[in-house]
Design a protein around this motif. Structure first.
Motif, short mmCIF file in Angstrom:
data_model
loop_
_atom_site.label_atom_id
_atom_site.label_comp_id
_atom_site.label_asym_id
_atom_site.label_seq_id
_atom_site.Cartn_x
_atom_site.Cartn_y
_atom_site.Cartn_z
N ILE A 151 0.83 -1.21 0.00
CA ILE A 151 0.00 0.00 0.00
C ILE A 151 0.87 1.26 0.00
O ILE A 151 0.53 2.27 -0.62
CB ILE A 151 -1.02 0.00 1.17
N THR A 152 2.02 1.20 0.66
CA THR A 152 2.94 2.34 0.67
C THR A 152 3.49 2.58 -0.73
O THR A 152 3.58 3.73 -1.18
CB THR A 152 4.08 2.11 1.68
N VAL A 153 3.84 1.50 -1.43
CA VAL A 153 4.32 1.64 -2.81
C VAL A 153 3.23 2.27 -3.68
O VAL A 153 3.49 3.15 -4.48
CB VAL A 153 4.78 0.29 -3.39
N LYS A 154 1.99 1.83 -3.48
CA LYS A 154 0.88 2.40 -4.25
C LYS A 154 0.73 3.89 -3.96
O LYS A 154 0.47 4.68 -4.88
CB LYS A 154 -0.42 1.65 -3.95
N ARG A 155 0.90 4.29 -2.71
CA ARG A 155 0.84 5.72 -2.36
C ARG A 155 1.98 6.48 -3.04
O ARG A 155 1.78 7.58 -3.57
CB ARG A 155 0.92 5.91 -0.85
N TYR A 156 3.19 5.90 -2.98
CA TYR A 156 4.33 6.53 -3.64
C TYR A 156 4.04 6.75 -5.13
O TYR A 156 4.30 7.82 -5.68
CB TYR A 156 5.59 5.67 -3.53
#
Length: 168
Positions: A151-156
């Motif tokens: 999910i953090t990668v998706k936010r990035y």
């Protein structure tokens, strides 16, 4: 022109008269090129004119001028690095494929904007974006490589794509 604009212009004019010579010499020592120093000294005062108010100049004008000028020097060096890398890349192209000067200018301007956008991103977000776009890594692979959640990668990536849209 409003009275506030006139006051700002007068304040910058006074700063220019009092500190331009000093700033030009400081930049000349930093850059080793009097022409570039003159350009950046000019750009420093233009930046002052675009500020919201004269009261934000503070009591130490040379500190402010130095701060602005250092940022402009860094920007210039970054732009030169981008230009050098691009010119090195096209130097290996066959003559018929070499872009025209106009096309080169347009490409360089786009590269400058992309570089500024990437430089403004947090390190991990920038790395995630580059891993995805240049290395072709999946979001799962990026999450593992950066030791962050999916999910953090998706936010990035969302943030990076929004930044790209703002550059366009």
């Amino acid at each position: 022109m409003s009275s506030a604009d006139r006051a700002l212009n007068l304040h910058v004019q006074n700063l220019y008269c009092e500190h331009h010579g000093w700033l030009h010499r400081w930049l000349d020592r930093k850059l080793g090129n009097t022409s570039d120093a003159a350009d950046l000294a000019h750009d420093t005062f233009v930046r002052l004119l675009t500020r919201q108010s004269a009261t934000s100049f503070g009591a130490e004008p040379r500190a402010l001028l130095t701060h602005i000028a250092k940022g402009l020097v860094i920007d210039r060096w970054r732009r030169q690095d981008v230009e050098r890398a691009y010119l090195d890349t096209i130097a290996h192209l066959p003559e018929p494929e070499v872009p025209s000067p106009e096309t080169r200018w347009l490409i360089l301007e786009a590269l400058y904007r992309i570089d500024a956008m990437l430089s403004a991103m947090p390190d991990k977000a920038r790395r995630a974006f580059l891993m995805s776009q240049l290395d072709g890594m999946t979001y799962s692979q990026i999450a593992e490589a950066l030791d962050v959640s999916l999910i953090t990668v998706k936010r990035y990536m969302r943030d990076a794509f929004l930044a790209c849209l703002s550059v366009a």
